[in-house]
Scaffold this motif. Sequence first.
Motif, mmCIF file in Angstrom:
data_model
loop_
_atom_site.group_PDB
_atom_site.id
_atom_site.type_symbol
_atom_site.label_atom_id
_atom_site.label_comp_id
_atom_site.label_asym_id
_atom_site.label_seq_id
_atom_site.Cartn_x
_atom_site.Cartn_y
_atom_site.Cartn_z
ATOM 1 N N THR A 57 -2.041 39.760 -24.701
ATOM 2 C CA THR A 57 -0.922 38.843 -24.861
ATOM 3 C C THR A 57 0.073 39.106 -23.729
ATOM 4 O OG1 THR A 57 -1.207 38.715 -27.248
ATOM 5 C CG2 THR A 57 0.993 38.214 -26.396
ATOM 6 N N ARG A 58 0.601 38.014 -23.145
ATOM 7 C CA ARG A 58 1.613 38.140 -22.091
ATOM 8 C C ARG A 58 2.890 37.465 -22.559
ATOM 9 N NH1 ARG A 58 -2.322 35.427 -19.250
ATOM 10 N NH2 ARG A 58 -0.931 33.973 -18.213
ATOM 11 N N GLN A 59 4.014 38.019 -22.161
ATOM 12 C CA GLN A 59 5.296 37.379 -22.405
ATOM 13 C C GLN A 59 5.974 37.165 -21.059
ATOM 14 O OE1 GLN A 59 7.306 39.662 -25.583
ATOM 15 N NE2 GLN A 59 6.947 37.790 -26.750
ATOM 16 N N ILE A 60 6.379 35.927 -20.824
ATOM 17 C CA ILE A 60 6.968 35.534 -19.547
ATOM 18 C C ILE A 60 8.422 35.115 -19.784
ATOM 19 C CG2 ILE A 60 6.712 34.055 -17.514
ATOM 20 C CD1 ILE A 60 4.166 35.690 -18.134
ATOM 21 N N PRO A 61 9.366 35.695 -19.044
ATOM 22 C CA PRO A 61 10.773 35.288 -19.201
ATOM 23 C C PRO A 61 10.961 33.795 -18.915
ATOM 24 C CG PRO A 61 10.601 37.297 -17.905
ATOM 25 C CD PRO A 61 9.202 36.771 -18.075
ATOM 26 N N VAL A 62 11.880 33.188 -19.634
ATOM 27 C CA VAL A 62 12.185 31.761 -19.479
ATOM 28 C C VAL A 62 13.384 31.624 -18.544
ATOM 29 C CG1 VAL A 62 12.936 29.673 -20.687
ATOM 30 C CG2 VAL A 62 11.270 31.202 -21.757
ATOM 31 N N ASN A 63 13.186 30.947 -17.395
ATOM 32 C CA ASN A 63 14.330 30.736 -16.499
ATOM 33 C C ASN A 63 15.117 29.499 -16.932
ATOM 34 O OD1 ASN A 63 13.122 28.422 -15.405
ATOM 35 N ND2 ASN A 63 12.469 29.427 -13.532
ATOM 36 N N SER A 64 16.220 29.244 -16.257
ATOM 37 C CA SER A 64 17.122 28.162 -16.694
ATOM 38 C C SER A 64 16.485 26.775 -16.574
ATOM 39 C CB SER A 64 18.428 28.214 -15.910
ATOM 40 O OG SER A 64 18.178 28.067 -14.531
ATOM 41 N N VAL A 65 15.636 26.570 -15.568
ATOM 42 C CA VAL A 65 14.995 25.255 -15.402
ATOM 43 C C VAL A 65 14.023 24.996 -16.551
ATOM 44 C CG1 VAL A 65 13.565 23.810 -13.907
ATOM 45 C CG2 VAL A 65 15.254 25.347 -12.895
ATOM 46 N N LEU A 66 13.171 25.960 -16.835
ATOM 47 C CA LEU A 66 12.225 25.825 -17.944
ATOM 48 C C LEU A 66 12.968 25.663 -19.260
ATOM 49 C CD1 LEU A 66 9.428 25.817 -19.206
ATOM 50 C CD2 LEU A 66 9.405 28.321 -19.034
ATOM 51 N N ARG A 67 14.032 26.426 -19.448
ATOM 52 C CA ARG A 67 14.836 26.325 -20.670
ATOM 53 C C ARG A 67 15.346 24.892 -20.853
ATOM 54 N NH1 ARG A 67 16.821 29.595 -24.061
ATOM 55 N NH2 ARG A 67 16.236 31.402 -22.827
ATOM 56 N N GLY A 68 15.816 24.278 -19.782
ATOM 57 C CA GLY A 68 16.321 22.903 -19.858
ATOM 58 C C GLY A 68 15.256 21.920 -20.314
ATOM 59 N N TYR A 69 14.056 22.027 -19.732
ATOM 60 C CA TYR A 69 12.962 21.136 -20.136
ATOM 61 C C TYR A 69 12.569 21.373 -21.598
ATOM 62 C CZ TYR A 69 11.959 19.236 -15.489
ATOM 63 O OH TYR A 69 12.027 18.566 -14.300
ATOM 64 N N LEU A 70 12.533 22.637 -21.997
ATOM 65 C CA LEU A 70 12.160 22.949 -23.387
ATOM 66 C C LEU A 70 13.219 22.478 -24.382
ATOM 67 C CD1 LEU A 70 10.529 26.474 -22.988
ATOM 68 C CD2 LEU A 70 9.379 24.308 -23.489
ATOM 69 N N GLU A 71 14.474 22.528 -23.999
ATOM 70 C CA GLU A 71 15.533 22.009 -24.881
ATOM 71 C C GLU A 71 15.393 20.505 -25.069
ATOM 72 O OE1 GLU A 71 19.108 23.524 -23.076
ATOM 73 O OE2 GLU A 71 18.879 25.478 -24.052
ATOM 74 N N ILE A 72 15.055 19.795 -24.001
ATOM 75 C CA ILE A 72 14.843 18.346 -24.089
ATOM 76 C C ILE A 72 13.652 18.046 -25.001
ATOM 77 C CG2 ILE A 72 14.079 16.311 -22.776
ATOM 78 C CD1 ILE A 72 15.727 17.481 -20.402
ATOM 79 N N TYR A 73 12.612 18.845 -24.903
ATOM 80 C CA TYR A 73 11.369 18.588 -25.638
ATOM 81 C C TYR A 73 11.412 19.040 -27.101
ATOM 82 C CZ TYR A 73 6.460 18.758 -26.951
ATOM 83 O OH TYR A 73 5.274 18.585 -27.607
ATOM 84 N N ARG A 74 12.315 19.899 -27.474
ATOM 85 C CA ARG A 74 12.294 20.575 -28.782
ATOM 86 C C ARG A 74 12.076 19.636 -29.974
ATOM 87 N NH1 ARG A 74 16.484 24.771 -31.699
ATOM 88 N NH2 ARG A 74 14.950 25.435 -33.224
ATOM 89 N N SER A 75 12.752 18.518 -30.019
ATOM 90 C CA SER A 75 12.645 17.612 -31.174
ATOM 91 C C SER A 75 11.263 16.961 -31.278
ATOM 92 C CB SER A 75 13.721 16.529 -31.108
ATOM 93 O OG SER A 75 13.516 15.699 -29.977
ATOM 94 N N ARG A 76 10.478 17.003 -30.210
ATOM 95 C CA ARG A 76 9.145 16.390 -30.210
ATOM 96 C C ARG A 76 8.018 17.407 -30.404
ATOM 97 N NH1 ARG A 76 12.501 14.039 -26.799
ATOM 98 N NH2 ARG A 76 12.718 11.799 -26.763
ATOM 99 N N ALA A 77 8.378 18.699 -30.395
ATOM 100 C CA ALA A 77 7.367 19.744 -30.561
ATOM 101 C C ALA A 77 6.705 19.614 -31.932
ATOM 102 C CB ALA A 77 8.010 21.124 -30.422
ATOM 103 N N GLY A 78 5.446 19.991 -32.008
ATOM 104 C CA GLY A 78 4.721 19.924 -33.269
ATOM 105 C C GLY A 78 5.167 21.004 -34.241
ATOM 106 N N LYS A 79 4.785 20.848 -35.509
ATOM 107 C CA LYS A 79 5.142 21.860 -36.505
ATOM 108 C C LYS A 79 4.388 23.153 -36.258
ATOM 109 C CE LYS A 79 6.492 18.645 -40.053
ATOM 110 N NZ LYS A 79 6.210 18.031 -41.339
ATOM 111 N N GLN A 80 3.101 23.041 -35.927
ATOM 112 C CA GLN A 80 2.309 24.239 -35.665
ATOM 113 C C GLN A 80 2.108 24.450 -34.162
ATOM 114 O OE1 GLN A 80 -1.598 24.348 -37.421
ATOM 115 N NE2 GLN A 80 -1.999 26.413 -36.686
ATOM 116 N N TYR A 81 1.575 23.411 -33.486
ATOM 117 C CA TYR A 81 1.295 23.525 -32.058
ATOM 118 C C TYR A 81 2.419 22.917 -31.236
ATOM 119 C CZ TYR A 81 -3.376 24.958 -33.365
ATOM 120 O OH TYR A 81 -4.441 25.636 -33.889
ATOM 121 N N LEU A 82 2.748 23.571 -30.147
ATOM 122 C CA LEU A 82 3.828 23.098 -29.291
ATOM 123 C C LEU A 82 3.525 21.711 -28.725
ATOM 124 C CD1 LEU A 82 6.528 23.785 -27.948
ATOM 125 C CD2 LEU A 82 5.248 24.950 -26.136
ATOM 126 N N PHE A 83 2.263 21.494 -28.338
ATOM 127 C CA PHE A 83 1.856 20.214 -27.761
ATOM 128 C C PHE A 83 0.754 19.600 -28.617
ATOM 129 C CE2 PHE A 83 3.218 22.916 -24.146
ATOM 130 C CZ PHE A 83 4.388 22.236 -23.863
#
Length: 198
Positions: free
Chosen positions: A77-103
Amino acid sequence: MKVDGHGQAKVLTPHEIGKLFKAFGSDRDRACLVICLYTGCRISEACSMLTTDAYDAAGVRMKITLRKANTKGKQETRQIPVNSVLRGYLEIYRSRAGKQYLFPRRHGREHINPKSADEILRETCDRLGLVGVSTHSFRRTALTQMSSAGIPLRVIQEISGHRSLQALQRYLEVSKLQLEGAIASLFCFGFMFFPFRN
């Protein structure tokens, strides 16, 4: 460069990345490939992520989790830090993420298939006239950019999950400008050891 499915995936320029991200038809497609770009992960790793690998109750996590079961070779398992650009895209996408799977797939069952992500990317590239691009371009671009920025290969290997430095180095592209810069850096030695004489 990749031609008709042969060769290495193209390393993308910032301009090409901008064009692609503007042209994607959905936030899901954009977020999936942004994760590949800003974590250096494979498309299969991004597609199979659980929603909890990116979000917790407070919002976007500080680190993206790429689970051992979904990595190539199921190594670790790898954990990768989230930078500010990725954080912004993920914040926009959050309401559309699946209940179990992200995509999720269209009806929320299972996760999007990496082949479907590849088809979406190919259609977008065809519309934009981009050649040699594949889902692996985002991973190669991320790793090459880190290398060009002077990040030690051992650190990049931790992020990429490659088994060896030799395997990682096959991903990295060396530009003409980098070659010229490397040779130009030797110029100063000429003056030190062989000064010009009149």
